[in-house]
Design an enzyme around this catalytic site. Structure first.
Site, PDB file in Angstrom:
ATOM      1  N   HIS A   1     -44.885  -0.452  51.566  1.00 53.40           N
ATOM      2  CA  HIS A   1     -46.317  -0.389  51.904  1.00 53.40           C
ATOM      3  C   HIS A   1     -46.610  -1.251  53.140  1.00 53.40           C
ATOM      4  O   HIS A   1     -47.353  -0.835  54.034  1.00 53.40           O
ATOM      5  CB  HIS A   1     -47.176  -0.939  50.750  1.00 53.40           C
ATOM      6  CG  HIS A   1     -47.128  -0.140  49.486  1.00 53.40           C
ATOM      7  ND1 HIS A   1     -46.790  -0.681  48.268  1.00 53.40           N
ATOM      8  CD2 HIS A   1     -47.401   1.171  49.251  1.00 53.40           C
ATOM      9  CE1 HIS A   1     -46.869   0.258  47.333  1.00 53.40           C
ATOM     10  NE2 HIS A   1     -47.226   1.389  47.901  1.00 53.40           N
TER      11      HIS A   1
ATOM     12  N   LYS B   1     -51.186   7.442  36.682  1.00 53.20           N
ATOM     13  CA  LYS B   1     -50.433   6.196  36.470  1.00 53.20           C
ATOM     14  C   LYS B   1     -51.183   5.228  35.571  1.00 53.20           C
ATOM     15  O   LYS B   1     -52.413   5.188  35.576  1.00 53.20           O
ATOM     16  CB  LYS B   1     -50.150   5.533  37.821  1.00 53.20           C
ATOM     17  CG  LYS B   1     -49.224   6.334  38.709  1.00 53.20           C
ATOM     18  CD  LYS B   1     -48.998   5.616  40.031  1.00 53.20           C
ATOM     19  CE  LYS B   1     -48.097   6.420  40.953  1.00 53.20           C
ATOM     20  NZ  LYS B   1     -48.088   5.869  42.329  1.00 53.20           N
TER      21      LYS B   1
ATOM     22  N   ARG C   1     -42.030   9.364  51.788  1.00 52.15           N
ATOM     23  CA  ARG C   1     -40.637   8.928  51.657  1.00 52.15           C
ATOM     24  C   ARG C   1     -39.674  10.101  51.725  1.00 52.15           C
ATOM     25  O   ARG C   1     -38.685  10.053  52.421  1.00 52.15           O
ATOM     26  CB  ARG C   1     -40.427   8.198  50.324  1.00 52.15           C
ATOM     27  CG  ARG C   1     -40.870   6.765  50.349  1.00 52.15           C
ATOM     28  CD  ARG C   1     -40.957   6.222  48.967  1.00 52.15           C
ATOM     29  NE  ARG C   1     -41.850   7.038  48.178  1.00 52.15           N
ATOM     30  CZ  ARG C   1     -42.361   6.681  47.013  1.00 52.15           C
ATOM     31  NH1 ARG C   1     -42.041   5.535  46.481  1.00 52.15           N
ATOM     32  NH2 ARG C   1     -43.179   7.475  46.363  1.00 52.15           N
TER      33      ARG C   1
ATOM     34  N   SER D   1     -42.999   1.172  43.883  1.00 51.75           N
ATOM     35  CA  SER D   1     -43.506   0.134  42.970  1.00 51.75           C
ATOM     36  C   SER D   1     -42.848   0.286  41.597  1.00 51.75           C
ATOM     37  O   SER D   1     -42.576  -0.717  40.924  1.00 51.75           O
ATOM     38  CB  SER D   1     -45.024   0.253  42.832  1.00 51.75           C
ATOM     39  OG  SER D   1     -45.647   0.069  44.073  1.00 51.75           O
TER      40      SER D   1
END
Ligand code: PNS
Length: 166
Positions: free
Chosen positions: A17, A41, A90, A128
Site C-alpha cells: 500500500h 471482509k 497485483r 494484508s
C-alpha cells in the site's frame, strides 16, 4: 487542485500500500487515503487502529490526508471533489473484482475516474491477509509492513486467533 483517493480496507496497511500511496502522491496535488468498509471482509483491526497505523506510516508524505467513511466510495469521491480513485493491481486475480468496482463507481459517480497502478515487483505476492496469517503464528513480517508500526501489528496479532480468522 487535483485530489486522488486511495481507498481500501488497510487491515493492516502494508509496504505494498505504501508503495502505491508514495507513487500516487507524486502524480496528484492531494491524496486522501480512506478506510472504507469492505462487505466481503471481516477486519481484524478496528477503524481507529487502522487509521493510526496509516497516519504513522504516511507521516513523511506531505500531501497525504487520512480519513475513514462509512459509505460508498462513489459518494465519498463526490464529497471530496476527487477526480480519481487510484488502486494497485497485483495480478490477474485482482482484475475482475477491481474492474467490477471501477465500472460500478463510474456509474454511480461519472465525474470520478479509476486508475490502476501496477504493483511493484517486490510486492506482487503481498497482501494484508498474508501479513495477518504470518504474524498470528509469530512469523517474521518485517519485510511486509512499515517498521514504525511493526511491533504494534505483531503484538496485536499474536494475541488474536491463529490463521486468517478475526
Ligand atoms: O482493500 P480492499 O478491501 O480491496 O478495498 C475495497 C474497498 C474498501 C475500497 C471497497 O470494498 C469499497 O469501495 N467499499 C466501500 C463501499 C462501496 O463503495 N462499495 C461499492 C463498490 S462498487
Amino acid at each position: 487542485m487535483k485530489t486522488a483517493i486511495c481507498p481500501g480496507s488497510f487491515d493492516p496497511i502494508t509496504l505494498g500500500h505504501i508503495d502505491i500511496i508514495k507513487r500516487v502522491s507524486k502524480l496528484f496535488d492531494k491524496i486522501i487515503v480512506v478506510v472504507l468498509p469492505n462487505p466481503r471482509k471481516n477486519p481484524c483491526f478496528t477503524i481507529e487502529e487502522r487509521l493510526d497505523f496509516i497516519k504513522r506510516a504516511t507521516a513523511d508524505i506531505p500531501n497525504v490526508e487520512v480519513d475513514c467513511y462509512e459509505g460508498l466510495l462513489a459518494d465519498y469521491c463526490k464529497k471530496k471533489q476527487a477526480c480519481c480513485v487510484v488502486k494497485g493491481l497485483r495480478a490477474v486475480s485482482d482484475f475482475e473484482y477491481e474492474f467490477q468496482m471501477a465500472l460500478s463507481n463510474k456509474k454511480l459517480n461519472p465525474d470520478t475516474e479509476t486508475i490502476f497502478l501496477t504493483t511493484s515487483e517486490q510486492n506482487l505476492y503481498l497482501s494484508s491477509s498474508i501479513v495477518k496469517q504470518i504474524a498470528s503464528y509469530g512469523g517474521d513480517i518485517s519485510h511486509f509492513v512499515p517498521s514504525c508500526i511493526l511491533e504494534d501489528i505483531k503484538n496485536r496479532l499474536l494475541k488474536g486467533s491463529k490463521g486468517n480468522e478475526c
